[in-house]
Design a protein around this motif. Structure first.
Motif, PDB file in Angstrom:
ATOM      1  N   LEU A  33       0.817  -1.216   0.000  1.00  0.00           N
ATOM      2  CA  LEU A  33       0.000   0.000   0.000  1.00  0.00           C
ATOM      3  C   LEU A  33       0.847   1.261   0.000  1.00  0.00           C
ATOM      4  O   LEU A  33       0.420   2.295  -0.507  1.00  0.00           O
ATOM      5  N   VAL A  34       2.017   1.195   0.585  1.00  0.00           N
ATOM      6  CA  VAL A  34       2.873   2.379   0.678  1.00  0.00           C
ATOM      7  C   VAL A  34       4.107   2.277  -0.226  1.00  0.00           C
ATOM      8  O   VAL A  34       5.024   3.074  -0.101  1.00  0.00           O
ATOM      9  N   TYR A  35       4.103   1.277  -1.113  1.00  0.00           N
ATOM     10  CA  TYR A  35       5.178   1.108  -2.094  1.00  0.00           C
ATOM     11  C   TYR A  35       6.551   1.060  -1.419  1.00  0.00           C
ATOM     12  O   TYR A  35       7.464   1.786  -1.799  1.00  0.00           O
ATOM     13  N   SER A  36       6.675   0.221  -0.404  1.00  0.00           N
ATOM     14  CA  SER A  36       7.932   0.126   0.310  1.00  0.00           C
ATOM     15  C   SER A  36       8.216  -1.305   0.718  1.00  0.00           C
ATOM     16  O   SER A  36       7.332  -2.151   0.731  1.00  0.00           O
ATOM     17  N   GLU A  37       9.468  -1.558   1.047  1.00  0.00           N
ATOM     18  CA  GLU A  37       9.882  -2.857   1.582  1.00  0.00           C
ATOM     19  C   GLU A  37      10.412  -2.707   2.996  1.00  0.00           C
ATOM     20  O   GLU A  37      10.783  -3.685   3.632  1.00  0.00           O
ATOM     21  N   ASN A  38      10.486  -1.480   3.491  1.00  0.00           N
ATOM     22  CA  ASN A  38      11.060  -1.191   4.799  1.00  0.00           C
ATOM     23  C   ASN A  38      10.035  -0.485   5.667  1.00  0.00           C
ATOM     24  O   ASN A  38       9.476   0.529   5.263  1.00  0.00           O
ATOM     25  N   ALA A  39       9.823  -1.020   6.869  1.00  0.00           N
ATOM     26  CA  ALA A  39       8.878  -0.384   7.784  1.00  0.00           C
ATOM     27  C   ALA A  39       9.109  -0.917   9.184  1.00  0.00           C
ATOM     28  O   ALA A  39       9.741  -1.958   9.383  1.00  0.00           O
ATOM     29  N   PHE A  40       8.580  -0.185  10.144  1.00  0.00           N
ATOM     30  CA  PHE A  40       8.635  -0.661  11.526  1.00  0.00           C
ATOM     31  C   PHE A  40       7.428  -0.150  12.298  1.00  0.00           C
ATOM     32  O   PHE A  40       6.792   0.839  11.914  1.00  0.00           O
ATOM     33  N   ILE A  41       7.115  -0.858  13.359  1.00  0.00           N
ATOM     34  CA  ILE A  41       6.109  -0.418  14.320  1.00  0.00           C
ATOM     35  C   ILE A  41       6.842  -0.275  15.644  1.00  0.00           C
ATOM     36  O   ILE A  41       7.543  -1.192  16.080  1.00  0.00           O
ATOM     37  N   ILE A  96      10.676  -4.678   9.441  1.00  0.00           N
ATOM     38  CA  ILE A  96      10.936  -5.547   8.293  1.00  0.00           C
ATOM     39  C   ILE A  96      11.823  -4.784   7.317  1.00  0.00           C
ATOM     40  O   ILE A  96      11.938  -3.564   7.382  1.00  0.00           O
ATOM     41  N   GLY A  97      12.438  -5.510   6.413  1.00  0.00           N
ATOM     42  CA  GLY A  97      13.361  -4.879   5.470  1.00  0.00           C
ATOM     43  C   GLY A  97      14.596  -4.410   6.214  1.00  0.00           C
ATOM     44  O   GLY A  97      15.137  -5.128   7.057  1.00  0.00           O
ATOM     45  N   LYS A  98      15.026  -3.195   5.965  1.00  0.00           N
ATOM     46  CA  LYS A  98      16.243  -2.695   6.619  1.00  0.00           C
ATOM     47  C   LYS A  98      16.058  -2.479   8.119  1.00  0.00           C
ATOM     48  O   LYS A  98      17.021  -2.301   8.841  1.00  0.00           O
ATOM     49  N   TYR A  99      14.810  -2.510   8.595  1.00  0.00           N
ATOM     50  CA  TYR A  99      14.547  -2.355  10.028  1.00  0.00           C
ATOM     51  C   TYR A  99      14.380  -3.691  10.744  1.00  0.00           C
ATOM     52  O   TYR A  99      13.961  -3.740  11.890  1.00  0.00           O
ATOM     53  N   ASN A 100      14.709  -4.779  10.081  1.00  0.00           N
ATOM     54  CA  ASN A 100      14.595  -6.102  10.687  1.00  0.00           C
ATOM     55  C   ASN A 100      15.788  -6.313  11.615  1.00  0.00           C
ATOM     56  O   ASN A 100      16.809  -6.862  11.228  1.00  0.00           O
ATOM     57  N   CYS A 101      15.668  -5.827  12.850  1.00  0.00           N
ATOM     58  CA  CYS A 101      16.744  -5.908  13.829  1.00  0.00           C
ATOM     59  C   CYS A 101      16.120  -5.794  15.218  1.00  0.00           C
ATOM     60  O   CYS A 101      14.915  -5.602  15.347  1.00  0.00           O
ATOM     61  N   ASP A 102      16.942  -5.862  16.240  1.00  0.00           N
ATOM     62  CA  ASP A 102      16.401  -5.684  17.591  1.00  0.00           C
ATOM     63  C   ASP A 102      16.258  -4.191  17.878  1.00  0.00           C
ATOM     64  O   ASP A 102      16.811  -3.344  17.165  1.00  0.00           O
ATOM     65  N   ILE A 103      15.539  -3.868  18.929  1.00  0.00           N
ATOM     66  CA  ILE A 103      15.227  -2.462  19.206  1.00  0.00           C
ATOM     67  C   ILE A 103      16.478  -1.649  19.519  1.00  0.00           C
ATOM     68  O   ILE A 103      16.572  -0.480  19.146  1.00  0.00           O
ATOM     69  N   ASP A 104      17.468  -2.238  20.180  1.00  0.00           N
ATOM     70  CA  ASP A 104      18.685  -1.487  20.504  1.00  0.00           C
ATOM     71  C   ASP A 104      19.447  -1.109  19.235  1.00  0.00           C
ATOM     72  O   ASP A 104      19.898   0.031  19.090  1.00  0.00           O
ATOM     73  N   THR A 105      19.579  -2.052  18.310  1.00  0.00           N
ATOM     74  CA  THR A 105      20.243  -1.774  17.027  1.00  0.00           C
ATOM     75  C   THR A 105      19.460  -0.715  16.261  1.00  0.00           C
ATOM     76  O   THR A 105      20.036   0.211  15.676  1.00  0.00           O
ATOM     77  N   PHE A 106      18.143  -0.839  16.280  1.00  0.00           N
ATOM     78  CA  PHE A 106      17.284   0.146  15.606  1.00  0.00           C
ATOM     79  C   PHE A 106      17.519   1.540  16.172  1.00  0.00           C
ATOM     80  O   PHE A 106      17.743   2.497  15.433  1.00  0.00           O
ATOM     81  N   MET A 107      17.470   1.663  17.497  1.00  0.00           N
ATOM     82  CA  MET A 107      17.622   2.987  18.130  1.00  0.00           C
ATOM     83  C   MET A 107      19.000   3.581  17.835  1.00  0.00           C
ATOM     84  O   MET A 107      19.116   4.783  17.606  1.00  0.00           O
TER      85      MET A 107
END
Length: 173
Positions: free
Chosen positions: A102-110, A130-141
């Motif tokens: 729906l948003v024409y993307s492969e990368n997203a997070f909640i 998912i996509g480039k955000y497929n990691c744990d929360i510490d790595t994400f932050m």
């Protein structure tokens, strides 16, 4: 002719162009056959081009609506997984997977933070990417830029969606 067309294609955009003003179909016929536009031939080519451009925009909007409808139906169809007692992370990932077209993307997070735990003693965060955000929360932050974190905070506090060229931040309200 339109009746025959509608027998095999109900979605086709139909623009009637006539050189005989007196032979225009009645309004009721146009509504029943879902004829989107009717006009008379003229020497003004720019008017015809304007009608065609309008028709193309209308078709594109109809396709977008259909795509969103299908995407939302996919999300609704995915909801029974909640009742299968799957881990919450899997449910969030399934929601993200269904939203991506729906948003024409492969990368997203909640990201939901400051969630009070079931025993009312601690606050925690819920994160799934998912996509480039497929990691744990510490790595994400650690990977987030200060500007992006500021945008997230602004969206959260104002409860407003922020749209930028390569990102959309939608606060969960």
């Amino acid at each position: 002719v339109v009746e025959l067309i509608r027998e095999f294609n109900e979605d086709l955009y139909i623009l009637l162009l006539t050189g005989h003003k007196d032979l225009a179909p009645p309004l009721e016929t146009m509504e029943n056959l879902d004829i989107q536009c009717y006009c008379e031939k003229s020497d003004r080519f720019d008017q015809l081009m304007l009608l065609i451009e309008s028709a193309l925009k209308s078709v594109a909007q109809k396709r977008t609506i259909s795509k969103f409808k299908d995407g939302l139906n996919n999300i609704i169809n995915a909801l029974p997984k909640i009742y299968q007692l799957q881990p919450f992370d899997n449910i969030l990932e399934e929601i993200l997977v269904q939203l991506m077209p729906l948003v024409y993307s492969e990368n997203a997070f909640i990201l939901a933070d400051d969630i009070v735990s079931s025993d009312d003693t601690a606050k925690k965060s819920i994160f799934r990417g998912i996509g480039k955000y497929n990691c744990d929360i510490d790595t994400f932050m650690d990977s987030m830029s200060p500007d992006f974190m500021t945008d997230i905070g602004y969206a959260r506090s104002t409860r407003q969606t922020i749209s930028k060229p390569n990102e959309v931040i939608i606060p969960l309200v």
